[in-house]
Design a protein around this motif. Structure first.
Motif, PDB file in Angstrom:
ATOM      1  N   SER A 122      45.024  38.612  34.816  1.00  0.00           N
ATOM      2  CA  SER A 122      44.095  39.606  35.343  1.00  0.00           C
ATOM      3  C   SER A 122      44.635  41.016  35.239  1.00  0.00           C
ATOM      4  CB  SER A 122      43.788  39.305  36.808  1.00  0.00           C
ATOM      5  OG  SER A 122      44.948  39.442  37.582  1.00  0.00           O
ATOM      6  N   SER A 137      30.859  37.523  37.288  1.00  0.00           N
ATOM      7  CA  SER A 137      31.744  36.952  36.278  1.00  0.00           C
ATOM      8  C   SER A 137      31.255  37.348  34.890  1.00  0.00           C
ATOM      9  CB  SER A 137      31.759  35.424  36.391  1.00  0.00           C
ATOM     10  OG  SER A 137      30.491  34.892  36.044  1.00  0.00           O
ATOM     11  N   GLU A 196      41.588  34.080  43.790  1.00  0.00           N
ATOM     12  CA  GLU A 196      40.184  34.498  43.934  1.00  0.00           C
ATOM     13  C   GLU A 196      39.678  34.227  45.341  1.00  0.00           C
ATOM     14  OE1 GLU A 196      37.574  32.968  40.985  1.00  0.00           O
ATOM     15  OE2 GLU A 196      38.729  33.733  39.288  1.00  0.00           O
TER      16      GLU A 196
END
Length: 280
Positions: free
Chosen positions: A37, A60, A270
């Motif tokens: 990420s 997303s 997440e």
């Protein structure tokens, strides 16, 4: 709270062996978990539209394709429905009329060691916590709050300004647990006073829980508190004529030191990010 639990981070650190102790904190240690990420755009001039939308935090990348096909995304005022369409970082991209920012929001948790400052000011000769997470991201990540130079424990970094603002002043306070070492034994009468609430700066400070650390001297205590007031734990004990010799923040807003040795950092999962964003 047990003494064994409060020292879990240090035991984990010790298992790294002699090489770990020789590493320089100033250079920053390797992350506990690898995560892609933190990667930035491979092409500095353009980026796929679905990634642009995803990086902005709207949804997303898979869902972005659906919204693009539905005509919900515009580039410089024109709806774009083409899959794989590339935009420049200087283009104006909107989702349902809302301007997007393509800089990916990142979240890094550090188990801060002693003798590092969190002050934003550039103090000559001072080691700053930013050096410990320098390899985590190319973006500028700032600590959400501060720990004193001598303090240790959990410190959250992010470039998400909205989340930072929310965590600094939640309506019901932010859950934090500390392991403290005081300059003298905590009297049972004072422990009871803290449980009932102590007046600090004309406001009652109430704690969720406070107890002596199991199998430790009575100057070691664990305290759980929901508050966003600056240095409130230190000021609470000062009010009762105690000085904190050591402060270790072991829980921060639901985040823990589990599998995170002192001086190391990791990316939030997440689910952890979702949980933090639910705090009002």
């Amino acid at each position: 709270m047990s003494r064994d639990d409060s020292k879990k981070g240090n035991k984990a650190s010790g298992r790294q062996g002699g090489n770990f102790r020789k590493k320089s904190y100033a250079r920053g240690n390797a992350p506990i978990k690898k995560n892609t990420s933190s990667k930035q755009f491979s092409d500095p001039d353009s980026i796929r539209l679905n990634k642009y939308v995803s990086n902005s935090g709207v949804c997303s990348r898979r869902d972005a394709d659906i919204y693009i096909a539905a005509g919900s995304v515009t580039v410089n005022g024109k709806p774009i429905t083409e899959m794989g369409y590339k935009v420049k970082l200087t283009d104006e991209v909107k989702f349902d009329g809302q301007l997007l920012n393509p800089v990916k929001k990142e979240y890094v948790l550090l188990n801060k060691p002693k003798d590092f400052t969190t002050s934003i000011r550039d103090e000559k000769g001072k080691r700053h916590v930013s050096g410990l997470i320098s390899s985590a991201s190319k973006s500028k990540l700032l600590p959400v709050d501060k720990l004193d130079k001598e303090d240790v424990g959990l410190l959250l970094f992010t470039n998400d300004g909205d989340l930072t603002k929310r965590l600094k002043s939640p309506i019901n306070g932010l859950r934090k647990i500390f392991h403290l070492v005081l300059d003298k034994d905590l009297r049972s009468a004072d422990l009871k006073k803290i449980q009932e609430g102590v007046l600090v700066d004309e406001k009652i400070v109430k704690v969720q829980d406070i107890s002596y650390i199991t199998d430790a001297p009575k100057r070691e205590v664990g305290i759980e508190i929901y508050s966003s007031r600056g240095k409130i734990v230190q000021r609470l004990f000062e009010q009762l004529d105690y000085k904190i010799i050591k402060l270790d923040r072991v829980v921060y807003g639901g985040l823990t030191k589990k599998d995170l040795p002192r001086g190391h950092w990791r990316y939030l999962t997440e689910q952890e990010i979702i949980n933090l964003k639910m705090i009002k």
